[in-house]
Design a protein around this motif. Sequence first.
Motif, mmCIF file in Angstrom:
data_model
loop_
_atom_site.group_PDB
_atom_site.id
_atom_site.type_symbol
_atom_site.label_atom_id
_atom_site.label_comp_id
_atom_site.label_asym_id
_atom_site.label_seq_id
_atom_site.Cartn_x
_atom_site.Cartn_y
_atom_site.Cartn_z
ATOM 1 N N UNK A 213 13.013 -3.552 0.687
ATOM 2 C CA UNK A 213 14.239 -2.424 0.469
ATOM 3 C C UNK A 213 14.851 -2.206 1.690
ATOM 4 N N UNK A 214 14.295 -2.292 2.793
ATOM 5 C CA UNK A 214 14.554 -1.666 3.993
ATOM 6 C C UNK A 214 15.488 -2.746 4.671
ATOM 7 N N UNK A 215 15.113 -4.108 4.142
ATOM 8 C CA UNK A 215 15.822 -5.217 4.747
ATOM 9 C C UNK A 215 16.833 -5.957 3.839
ATOM 10 N N UNK A 216 16.938 -5.591 2.615
ATOM 11 C CA UNK A 216 17.648 -6.376 1.640
ATOM 12 C C UNK A 216 18.237 -5.002 0.934
ATOM 13 N N UNK A 217 19.765 -5.275 0.824
ATOM 14 C CA UNK A 217 20.287 -4.390 -0.139
ATOM 15 C C UNK A 217 20.163 -4.738 -1.707
ATOM 16 N N UNK B 193 12.200 -5.182 -13.100
ATOM 17 C CA UNK B 193 11.311 -5.132 -12.146
ATOM 18 C C UNK B 193 11.597 -4.604 -10.879
ATOM 19 N N UNK B 194 12.806 -5.300 -10.460
ATOM 20 C CA UNK B 194 13.473 -4.949 -9.155
ATOM 21 C C UNK B 194 14.000 -3.619 -9.142
ATOM 22 N N UNK B 195 14.527 -3.307 -10.242
ATOM 23 C CA UNK B 195 15.097 -1.905 -10.398
ATOM 24 C C UNK B 195 14.042 -0.732 -10.220
ATOM 25 N N UNK B 196 12.972 -0.832 -11.145
ATOM 26 C CA UNK B 196 11.937 -0.110 -11.183
ATOM 27 C C UNK B 196 10.956 0.102 -10.024
ATOM 28 N N UNK B 197 11.065 -0.961 -9.120
ATOM 29 C CA UNK B 197 10.310 -0.997 -7.929
ATOM 30 C C UNK B 197 11.119 -0.201 -7.016
ATOM 31 N N UNK B 198 12.489 -0.398 -6.944
ATOM 32 C CA UNK B 198 13.286 0.283 -6.138
ATOM 33 C C UNK B 198 13.209 1.730 -6.433
ATOM 34 N N UNK B 199 13.097 2.180 -7.601
ATOM 35 C CA UNK B 199 12.961 3.753 -8.002
ATOM 36 C C UNK B 199 11.581 3.939 -7.550
ATOM 37 N N UNK B 200 10.473 3.299 -7.819
ATOM 38 C CA UNK B 200 9.269 3.821 -7.451
ATOM 39 C C UNK B 200 9.266 3.903 -5.641
ATOM 40 N N UNK B 201 9.709 3.024 -5.074
ATOM 41 C CA UNK B 201 9.881 2.921 -3.523
ATOM 42 C C UNK B 201 10.576 4.202 -3.291
ATOM 43 N N UNK B 202 11.808 4.621 -3.725
ATOM 44 C CA UNK B 202 12.493 5.677 -3.317
ATOM 45 C C UNK B 202 11.956 6.921 -3.678
ATOM 46 N N UNK B 203 11.245 7.168 -4.681
ATOM 47 C CA UNK B 203 10.267 8.154 -5.255
ATOM 48 C C UNK B 203 9.317 8.471 -4.200
ATOM 49 N N UNK B 204 8.458 7.325 -3.826
ATOM 50 C CA UNK B 204 7.474 7.503 -2.982
ATOM 51 C C UNK B 204 7.771 7.926 -1.539
ATOM 52 N N UNK B 205 8.992 7.509 -0.931
ATOM 53 C CA UNK B 205 9.430 7.747 0.291
ATOM 54 C C UNK B 205 9.688 9.270 0.114
ATOM 55 N N UNK B 206 10.063 10.005 -0.713
ATOM 56 C CA UNK B 206 10.453 11.496 -0.769
ATOM 57 C C UNK B 206 9.155 12.169 -0.910
ATOM 58 N N UNK B 207 8.025 11.606 -1.417
ATOM 59 C CA UNK B 207 6.849 12.283 -1.312
ATOM 60 C C UNK B 207 6.109 12.416 -0.232
ATOM 61 N N UNK B 208 6.423 11.242 0.727
ATOM 62 C CA UNK B 208 5.855 11.196 2.027
ATOM 63 C C UNK B 208 6.518 12.052 3.123
#
Length: 91
Positions: A31-35, A76-91
């Motif tokens: 997601x950092x390398x692909x919009x 799956x792409x949308x859910x993965x994006x949400x999970x990734x963004x949520x994970x970023x805010x936790x760290x």
Amino acid sequence: MEEIMKNLNYQPSKLTGHELTNPFTVITDFFDNNALHEVREKLWELYTGWVNSSYDFAEGKENADMLSLYTQLINVLNATYIANETNKTKN
């Protein structure tokens, strides 16, 4: 981890040992390398390309299966994006 690989019917991939045990590194890199909107667009192009090239041999069920797979991959792409963004805010 062994049980996960067994359940996946795991076959060798290009993932490193670190990536296998830390899959969010792969997801974050993606997601950092692909919009997100561009990935959706490219996935649509892959799907329509398949439809256009398979019109001679694909039957109705195959077309329906491919459309279903496309729809599921977008979800799956949308859910993965949400999970990734949520994970970023936790760290």
